[in-house]
Scaffold this active site. Structure first.
Site, PDB file in Angstrom:
ATOM      1  CG  HIS A  62      -1.602   1.238   1.104  1.00 14.25           C
ATOM      2  ND1 HIS A  62      -2.634   1.765   0.348  1.00 14.25           N
ATOM      3  CD2 HIS A  62      -1.834   2.094   2.279  1.00 14.25           C
ATOM      4  CE1 HIS A  62      -3.363   2.896   1.078  1.00 14.25           C
ATOM      5  NE2 HIS A  62      -2.628   3.099   1.963  1.00 14.25           N
ATOM      6  CG  HIS A  87       0.536   7.116   4.395  1.00  3.66           C
ATOM      7  ND1 HIS A  87       1.019   6.248   3.323  1.00  3.66           N
ATOM      8  CD2 HIS A  87      -0.648   6.712   4.288  1.00  3.66           C
ATOM      9  CE1 HIS A  87       0.168   5.332   2.881  1.00  3.66           C
ATOM     10  NE2 HIS A  87      -0.908   5.631   3.649  1.00  3.66           N
ATOM     11  CD  GLU A  91      -4.143   6.325  11.729  1.00  2.00           C
ATOM     12  OE1 GLU A  91      -5.310   6.072  12.138  1.00  2.00           O
ATOM     13  OE2 GLU A  91      -3.747   6.610  10.582  1.00  2.00           O
ATOM     14  CG  ASP A  92      -1.598   1.866  10.840  1.00  2.00           C
ATOM     15  OD1 ASP A  92      -2.493   2.426  11.615  1.00  2.00           O
ATOM     16  OD2 ASP A  92      -1.824   1.418   9.655  1.00  2.00           O
ATOM     17  CG  ASP A 153      -4.393   6.603   1.966  1.00  2.00           C
ATOM     18  OD1 ASP A 153      -3.939   5.387   1.942  1.00  2.00           O
ATOM     19  OD2 ASP A 153      -5.014   7.160   2.851  1.00  2.00           O
ATOM     20  CG  ASP A 273     -20.480  15.108 -25.344  1.00  2.00           C
ATOM     21  OD1 ASP A 273     -21.023  14.389 -25.058  1.00  2.00           O
ATOM     22  OD2 ASP A 273     -20.246  16.198 -24.646  1.00  2.00           O
TER      23      ASP A 273
END
Length: 743
Positions: A62, A87, A91-92, A153, A273
């Site tokens: 990812h 990134h 957080e993780d 992301d 179009d």
């Protein structure tokens, strides 16, 4: 052994993705950039080594993909690559922001901090979500790369949405169309905006999406042949004039074709179009304008243009920085074709948006009043003014300004200002200064006197007229469109209400004291109830303004409340076992509930939403309402996007168990050329051939055109499709479309 082989394969794939990223970044890497990127990759790979995505892939895929999107599709550089790789680390995992700052510097740490703060934008209730969205936009004032990496992301999450459960797919897709696609549009990222919209359609309306994709593929050889023939004489003439150029056919996105079909109520075949021709000229920046106009002259030498369809965004670029010349011309075969003419620089900015501005900023002085910088400055101004509007109102206002086109107007000194389309004199006044807006009584537009609610047109020259006696009123909110105007007016009204409420409180205290009644919360609450006001502040305000009269306060406070004397209704007892059994059967009846609802797919009571009238077989979701229990909506319901993105936590899975014979109301609109016996043929198919009960039929003919609205009961979506197909085959019927009938 198989497990070891799989791990080896995965490791190979990780290295391949990493090398692909370095190849994409190679043109702009300086000094030891590659070494720092390697360090960020190693840290991310180590931090995420035991983590996997829903698809079962290693998690490191990812961040690598997000970094690749940042480089290839947005045009960002080394700092963004490092931030994209890291990134999710703070957080993780256990790694702290301080460690990131020590290793990679304050710029990277600042971007990652911004990304971490906005990671939960849609995780909570409505106001929390809107407040987080506000925070996310505040990062624009620090570093716009936070938003760009967030978009990368989201794009990768949408590309890999297949592995998510259905209800999560709907929620994530709806958030994307609600805020991320318009944000990409406003930042000028055309390609990303189009892909996000297409992926939204793929997961919310898979049948429609696949049908359009199939038709586009089937027509590709014919389209390519037409483009070759159409562009051949233009290419020869451009070469004769010595231009270096590229000519290509650009197919309209699936989502924009679908939008056009819906808006104009036409079939795929009627969308004229489906593609546009793009001419990209390689020319110096000083020569861009004359070169584009010469190319326009060459195109119109061969093909007749539609004068109403010329769009000049070269002289006046859009607020997101988009520059291009668009014209629609008639081909030799009688088909209208859109032709877009632009320079290589303009094409870069159109595809990669804000990031491409950096590349060219050195060589051209961009007017900060008109470009994206002005838009960001305006957003920042509104956001930093504090919590000026209710959270959800803020998001709605903001979305309005994201999607809206611009109107360009001039000050008396000739300075150019851009405002959203539909902006009024009053919006312009607030744009100049909040104090000017508050005192605005009208304006002179092109030397002619106009009112404060006058809607501005492109090219207007506006001189604002003010008076010290003027002040904002509630009525003003009806005709302003910019977030800044609305926020300023609401702020003023709030302050005015506070002042009036303070006066009202004082008047009430004096009145109670005179009547020897103690001023306390229970007395105040009782009075609020007696005056039937929602809040105590509302009551104080109305007393202060003289709307509520507090004469005879004693009798008002102590009069007998009639509702207090009403006795409670006796509870219904189900003491008869037979009654109880039948009641239980009524609630759990197999034939009554044919929907399976929630994670465990239980049978639960529900009602069908009137806004979209779902029928068995439709793709649906459940929504937990405050007072009406679970309501079932079609995923294509006009309210679906807002419900799924704003209230995702109240959405539950729902699907039809089977197509039992449960009649549901549906509406069909039929148009065609009138002929004798047409009505008879239509009603015969509905009532005789397919055994459908009609609720009502409205048929009218005018100037040989037949129009019919039929409400009928059908068993399922497939029953309805069969009926539509049969009706379309009737001689003289041009189109049959479904609509949502009201009861």
């Amino acid at each position: 052994m198989a497990g070891v082989v799989a791990v080896e394969e995965e490791n190979k794939e990780i290295i391949n993705k990493y090398r692909r990223l370095l190849r994409a970044a190679k043109p702009f890497l300086k000094n030891n950039d590659a070494k720092i990127i390697r360090k960020a990759f190693n840290l991310s790979a180590e931090a995420h080594k035991d983590m996997r995505r829903k698809s079962g892939e290693p998690y490191i895929f990812h961040p690598l993909e997000v970094a690749h999107i940042c480089v290839r599709e947005i045009g960002l550089g080394t700092t963004s690559i490092i931030a994209a790789l890291l990134h999710d680390v703070v957080e993780d995992t256990d790694i702290e922001l301080d460690e990131i700052e020590n290793e990679f510097g304050s710029k990277v740490a600042q971007i990652i901090d911004g990304l971490t703060k906005i990671s939960g934008v849609f995780e909570y209730g409505t106001s929390q979500q809107a407040e987080n969205f506000r925070k996310m936009l505040l990062t624009l004032s620090e570093d716009v790369r936070v938003i760009l990496i967030k978009l990368a992301d989201r794009l990768h999450n949408m590309r890999t949405l297949e592995s998510m459960p259905r209800n999560k797919q709907l929620k994530i897709a709806s958030e994307t169309i609600y805020l991320y696609a318009p944000l990409a549009h406003r930042l000028g990222l055309y390609a990303i905006k189009s892909e996000l919209e297409d992926l939204f359609l793929k997961y919310t309306e898979p049948e429609v999406y696949n049908e359009i994709v199939t038709k586009l593929k089937a027509e590709k050889p014919i389209r390519d042949r037409f483009i070759r023939r159409f562009t051949h004489p233009i290419k020869l003439e451009l070469e004769k004039h010595g231009y270096e150029f590229e000519v290509k056919g650009r197919t309209k996105s699936v989502h924009s074709i679908w939008t056009k079909m819906n808006k104009q109520n036409i079939s795929f075949e009627e969308v004229y179009d489906v593609f546009a021709i793009r001419i990209i000229l390689d020319t110096d920046q000083e020569q861009e304008k004359p070169a584009c106009w010469q190319a326009y002259s060459i195109v119109t030498d061969f093909y007749k243009p539609n004068p109403d369809r010329l769009r000049d965004w070269i002289s006046t670029p859009k607020a997101n920085g988009y520059e291009s010349l668009h014209t629609t011309v008639m081909s030799k075969g009688g088909q209208w074709v859109e032709v877009q003419i632009r320079s290589r620089r303009m094409d870069d900015i159109a595809e990669k948006g804000y990031a491409a501005h950096w590349k060219y900023k050195e060589s051209k002085n961009i007017n900060p009043e008109v470009g994206l910088e002005a838009w960001i400055a305006r957003v920042r101004e509104v956001l930093e003014a504090g919590d000026t509007t209710q959270a959800i109102e803020f998001v709605d206002d903001f979305r309005y300004n994201l999607f809206n086109k611009e109107v360009f107007v001039f000050t008396p000194k000739g300075d150019l200002k851009s405002l959203p389309n539909g902006a009024t004199t009053l919006d312009f006044a607030f744009e100049i200064h909040t104090e000017v807006g508050k005192k605005c009584i009208g304006a002179k537009i092109n030397q002619k006197l106009v009112s404060i609610d006058h809607v501005l047109k492109n090219g207007d020259q506006v001189e604002i007229l003010t008076s010290n006696k003027q002040k904002p009123s509630e009525d003003w909110l009806r005709f302003v469109v910019t977030s800044k105007s609305k926020a300023s007016i609401k702020d003023f009204l709030k302050e005015e209400k506070k002042a009036a409420a303070a006066d009202g409180k004082e008047i009430l205290q004096r009145k109670l004291k005179r009547n020897k009644i103690e001023f306390n919360s229970s007395v105040v609450d009782k009075l609020r109830d007696r005056f039937n006001e929602r809040t105590v502040l509302d009551m104080y305000y109305k007393i202060g303004k003289g709307i509520i009269d507090v004469k005879g306060i004693k009798s008002i406070l102590y009069k007998k409340d009639e509702t207090e004397q009403v006795t409670q209704k006796p509870k219904v007892k189900l003491d008869d076992p037979k009654k109880f059994a039948s009641e239980l059967k009524r609630v759990t009846d197999e034939d009554r509930d044919i929907l399976l609802i929630g994670e465990d797919m239980d049978k639960v009571d529900y009602t069908l939403a009137k806004c979209c009238n779902p029928i068995p077989g439709d793709d649906v979701f459940g929504f937990i309402t405050v007072s009406d229990g679970i309501k079932i909506h079609r995923t294509s319901c006009p309210n679906a996007v807002e419900l799924l993105s704003n209230y995702g936590y109240r959405v539950i899975k729902a699907k039809w168990k089977s197509q039992k014979e449960t009649a549901a109301l549906a509406g069909l609109q039929i148009t065609g050329t009138d002929r004798i016996g047409l009505v008879n043929d239509v009603t015969k198919i509905i009532s005789s051939e397919l055994q459908v009960n009609m609720r009502s039929v409205q048929i009218g003919t005018e100037k040989g055109i037949f129009n019919g609205n039929i409400k009928l009961y059908v068993d399922s979506k497939f029953h309805l499709k069969n009926l539509i197909d049969k009706l379309r085959s009737v001689d003289g019927v041009e189109s049959v479309t479904r609509y949502n009938p009201k009861e």
